[in-house]
Design an enzyme around this catalytic site. Structure first.
Site, PDB file in Angstrom:
ATOM      1  N   HIS A 136      25.436  80.616  98.938  1.00 20.84           N
ATOM      2  CA  HIS A 136      24.275  80.018  99.607  1.00 20.84           C
ATOM      3  C   HIS A 136      23.842  80.852 100.805  1.00 20.84           C
ATOM      4  O   HIS A 136      24.594  81.685 101.320  1.00 20.84           O
ATOM      5  CB  HIS A 136      24.611  78.596 100.062  1.00 20.84           C
ATOM      6  N   GLU A 173      31.941  72.942  97.663  1.00 18.54           N
ATOM      7  CA  GLU A 173      32.886  73.644  98.526  1.00 18.54           C
ATOM      8  C   GLU A 173      34.219  72.897  98.579  1.00 18.54           C
ATOM      9  O   GLU A 173      34.293  71.699  98.252  1.00 18.54           O
ATOM     10  CB  GLU A 173      32.285  73.776  99.939  1.00 18.54           C
TER      11      GLU A 173
END
Length: 255
Positions: A113, A186
């Protein structure tokens, strides 16, 4: 994007002697094109290259032809499989070649990201759902521009906003829908989330020491997701992508 052009050009060659068959579905078209190669199972790569050059010299120069061989996965062999080449061509054109690529490897473009304010502050984010900042959005656009020419079959993303917003840029650039997969999230970083390395080292020295050694498990006081669990869920997502998109390219945006 030469793959559609290849099917078209080979189809134009075949149609010279079989216009009726070309009017049928993709399976008929592929059969006619195969007949152009004498129904051989293998062909000299130089012969295949000469056919392309004869059909459209401007479109199919030496560099482009080598890219075709690479994309079809035939390597540098002097003789190439007609099934591999034409299967790739017609699969990319949406037709009958799909079955021939069932066992072909899937290429995954794993993208991290873009930047967040916590990245700038050197804070560990974990499952804390932080959005991209202005720089992060620009980085996401750069990623989208870099991968949009790769003829993506799908875009998968972690559900966390920083990944989702990055993947949205890729989806917009390619016209694909996003596939949100929880397995790409995550790692839960427990007590480390929202803290900088210095803060963790001061408050949880054993946790920080283990974190700095990639192969060492985090102590229970860290309340982190076990590394083995992270690996297992991400591997499962990768295997599912490979099963769903054999021989194709998938972008995955994660952390």
């Amino acid at each position: 994007n030469r793959s559609g052009s290849i099917a078209e050009v080979l189809g134009r060659r075949a149609v010279l002697g079989a216009s009726a068959a070309m009017a049928g579905g993709m399976s008929n078209r592929e059969a006619v094109v195969r007949a152009e190669f004498g129904n051989h199972s293998e062909i000299d790569r130089r012969v295949f290259a000469s056919v392309l050059k004869e059909l459209d010299p401007a479109a199919f120069d030496d560099k482009t032809i080598e890219l075709i061989f690479k994309a079809a996965g035939v390597g540098g062999a002097s003789r190439v499989s007609v099934d591999s080449l034409l299967g790739w061509v017609f699969d990319s054109d949406g037709g009958a070649g799909q079955a021939s690529t069932a066992d072909a490897p899937t290429e995954v473009l794993f993208c991290r990201h873009g930047e967040t304010d916590w990245n700038l502050a050197h804070k560990l984010q974990g499952l804390t759902d932080i959005r991209l900042n202005a720089t992060g959005h620009k980085q996401a656009q750069c990623i989208a521009n870099a991968v949009k020419c790769r003829r993506l079959a799908a875009v998968w993303t972690s559900p966390l906003k920083r990944a989702y917003e990055t993947a949205s840029e890729i989806a917009t650039a390619t016209g694909l829908e996003l596939c949100v997969d929880e397995r790409l999230r995550e790692r839960d970083l427990g007590v480390m989330e929202g803290r900088t390395g210095k803060e963790i080292q001061a408050e949880y020295p054993a946790v920080w020491a283990a974190w700095k050694v990639v192969t060492e498990e985090i102590p229970s006081e860290g309340r982190c997701e076990p590394a083995a669990d992270v690996v297992a869920r991400v591997e499962a997502a990768l295997y599912d992508a490979a099963a769903a998109y054999p021989g194709q390219v998938v972008a995955m945006v994660a952390h």
